[in-house]
Scaffold this active site. Structure first.
Site, PDB file in Angstrom:
ATOM      1  N   ARG A  70      32.664  47.729 -61.610  1.00  0.00           N
ATOM      2  CA  ARG A  70      31.907  47.983 -62.837  1.00  0.00           C
ATOM      3  C   ARG A  70      32.914  48.044 -63.985  1.00  0.00           C
ATOM      4  O   ARG A  70      34.013  48.585 -63.837  1.00  0.00           O
ATOM      5  CB  ARG A  70      31.145  49.308 -62.753  1.00  0.00           C
ATOM      6  CG  ARG A  70      29.906  49.254 -61.855  1.00  0.00           C
ATOM      7  CD  ARG A  70      28.802  48.361 -62.417  1.00  0.00           C
ATOM      8  NE  ARG A  70      27.607  48.335 -61.593  1.00  0.00           N
ATOM      9  CZ  ARG A  70      27.341  47.408 -60.663  1.00  0.00           C
ATOM     10  NH1 ARG A  70      28.206  46.425 -60.431  1.00  0.00           N
ATOM     11  NH2 ARG A  70      26.216  47.457 -59.978  1.00  0.00           N
ATOM     12  N   GLU A  83      27.337  44.865 -70.933  1.00  0.00           N
ATOM     13  CA  GLU A  83      26.910  43.539 -70.478  1.00  0.00           C
ATOM     14  C   GLU A  83      25.513  43.233 -71.014  1.00  0.00           C
ATOM     15  O   GLU A  83      24.699  44.154 -71.109  1.00  0.00           O
ATOM     16  CB  GLU A  83      26.908  43.488 -68.942  1.00  0.00           C
ATOM     17  CG  GLU A  83      28.287  43.705 -68.357  1.00  0.00           C
ATOM     18  CD  GLU A  83      28.307  43.655 -66.821  1.00  0.00           C
ATOM     19  OE1 GLU A  83      27.298  43.286 -66.210  1.00  0.00           O
ATOM     20  OE2 GLU A  83      29.366  43.994 -66.252  1.00  0.00           O
ATOM     21  N   HIS A 127      29.497  38.413 -64.618  1.00  0.00           N
ATOM     22  CA  HIS A 127      28.936  39.265 -63.543  1.00  0.00           C
ATOM     23  C   HIS A 127      28.206  38.399 -62.496  1.00  0.00           C
ATOM     24  O   HIS A 127      26.980  38.494 -62.341  1.00  0.00           O
ATOM     25  CB  HIS A 127      27.999  40.327 -64.120  1.00  0.00           C
ATOM     26  CG  HIS A 127      27.767  41.473 -63.171  1.00  0.00           C
ATOM     27  ND1 HIS A 127      27.487  42.743 -63.563  1.00  0.00           N
ATOM     28  CD2 HIS A 127      27.773  41.515 -61.806  1.00  0.00           C
ATOM     29  CE1 HIS A 127      27.314  43.526 -62.520  1.00  0.00           C
ATOM     30  NE2 HIS A 127      27.489  42.792 -61.419  1.00  0.00           N
TER      31      HIS A 127
HETATM   32  C1  8YV Z   1      23.894  42.525 -59.138  1.00  0.00           C
HETATM   33  C2  8YV Z   1      25.801  44.005 -58.537  1.00  0.00           C
HETATM   34  O1  8YV Z   1      23.814  41.219 -59.476  1.00  0.00           O
HETATM   35  O2  8YV Z   1      24.705  44.548 -56.542  1.00  0.00           O
HETATM   36  C3  8YV Z   1      25.351  44.955 -57.491  1.00  0.00           C
HETATM   37  O3  8YV Z   1      25.670  46.147 -57.623  1.00  0.00           O
HETATM   38  O4  8YV Z   1      26.584  44.295 -59.354  1.00  0.00           O
HETATM   39  C4  8YV Z   1      25.249  42.645 -58.537  1.00  0.00           C
HETATM   40  O5  8YV Z   1      25.184  42.177 -57.235  1.00  0.00           O
HETATM   41  C5  8YV Z   1      23.547  43.300 -60.368  1.00  0.00           C
HETATM   42  O6  8YV Z   1      23.734  44.633 -60.251  1.00  0.00           O
HETATM   43  C6  8YV Z   1      22.076  43.098 -60.722  1.00  0.00           C
HETATM   44  O7  8YV Z   1      21.887  42.081 -61.562  1.00  0.00           O
END
Ligand code: 8YV
Length: 323
Positions: free
Chosen positions: A237, A266, A284
């Site tokens: 993150r 983001e 991301h």
């Molecule tokens: C996701 C992520 O795409 O799973 C997670 O925690 O960061 C990603 O796989 C995102 O959180 C949702 O769009």
């Protein structure tokens, strides 16, 4: 009375069709504006919610009268107020495991791109700047046999360690809330303090959850501990890194390069980072392959339906809390 499900982000068409067959479905539509208001209204008589990538807290959920579960299409859950969900006895489900290898692949993609200036040199070549044999400015860093420091040796961290150990003969250090002996033994990884990891590693990969103890874990002081040839990768993150401090470190050449998939805010549409050649910035995409996104949606769907059918889903963040 039929059950109602709120879909709060784009969702796989097959899954959406399956939801429509069983429930009343309300989809939040950002194009209509006033998303917070749409949410508050839709949530008031909803039984379940499914989606990802949206901040959901008391403000959005206080109108809920019979909400049993929020099923997140993600493994990370820092965008939900878990304490509030516990207090309201609302389950939070997530999608671990199915995205582990895909996300570890991306960590290595970033590591190799940043180490060998792949993104920058691609743009450089296409801009017609390759006019003679490359010079030192185009040189990168070796990966094979080097030292990799992994911050956060959970599922994804372990999958990164496996690639590093078997594929690149890397020497692995890790820092974690607690030692992970099984993984450490399998890949010959040594546990150490964050400071030691930063001082000794050629590559540092961040794979921790975002929580109070990992917020701004890597700030100016920590960046200053890293070696000048070191490369920093973040697939976790954005808020684990102080982005402004990272910009300064990259701009001043305190570290060689960084590879980022995640940011403090983001989507990232403007950033001083964009002016730097020694940072690879991805939007991301850690879990974003066709197959993995399908598996995540499927798992989130199963978690949701299981709860709405009165059973306990397999992947709950707060299994002890329910209505
Ligand atoms: C996701 C992520 O795409 O799973 C997670 O925690 O960061 C990603 O796989 C995102 O959180 C949702 O769009």
């Amino acid at each position: 009375m039929g059950k109602k499900v709120v879909v709060f982000s784009r969702l796989d068409a097959d899954i959406l069709a399956q939801l429509h067959e069983q429930f009343e479905v309300v989809q939040i539509n950002p194009k209509l504006g006033q998303v917070d208001q749409q949410l508050a209204e839709a949530v008031s008589d909803a039984d379940g919610m499914i989606g990802a990538g949206r901040q959901l807290n008391a403000q959005h959920l206080q109108s809920a009268t019979r909400l049993k579960i929020i099923s997140s299409v993600s493994v990370g859950y820092d965008n939900y107020d878990v304490a509030y969900l516990n207090q309201r006895k609302i389950w939070l489900a997530h999608t671990p495991h199915v995205l582990t290898e895909t996300t570890a692949d991306l960590a290595f993609t970033l590591l190799m791109s940043a180490a060998r200036q792949v993104a920058h040199l691609d743009a450089w070549t296409k801009a017609g700047q390759w006019q003679r044999t490359v010079q030192v400015a185009q040189f990168g860093q070796d990966i094979f046999g080097k030292k990799l420091g992994i911050i956060g040796l959970g599922n994804i961290g372990a999958a990164i360690a496996r690639r590093a150990f078997y594929g690149f003969n890397m020497d692995i250090l890790y820092h974690n809330r607690r030692e992970n002996l099984a993984v450490a033994q399998a890949f010959n990884a040594s546990y150490c303090s964050l400071e030691e990891l930063l001082r000794r590693s050629d590559f540092v990969v961040i794979a921790v959850d975002l929580n109070a103890s990992s917020q701004a874990l890597i700030a100016a002081e920590q960046l200053a501990m890293m070696q000048a040839h070191a490369v920093l990768i973040n697939i976790a993150r954005g808020s684990v890194i102080d982005e402004q401090a990272l910009y300064v470190a990259l701009q001043q050449g305190q570290i060689f390069a960084a590879g980022l998939d995640v940011y403090q805010k983001e989507p990232l549409q403007q950033s001083p980072l964009f002016a730097l050649d020694n940072v690879v910035t991805l939007p991301h995409i850690g879990s974003a392959t066709v197959a993995t996104r399908q598996k995540m949606a499927q798992l989130a769907y199963q978690n949701l339906v299981t709860a709405l059918n009165g059973q306990k889903p397999a992947y709950l963040v707060n299994p002890d809390y329910h209505s």
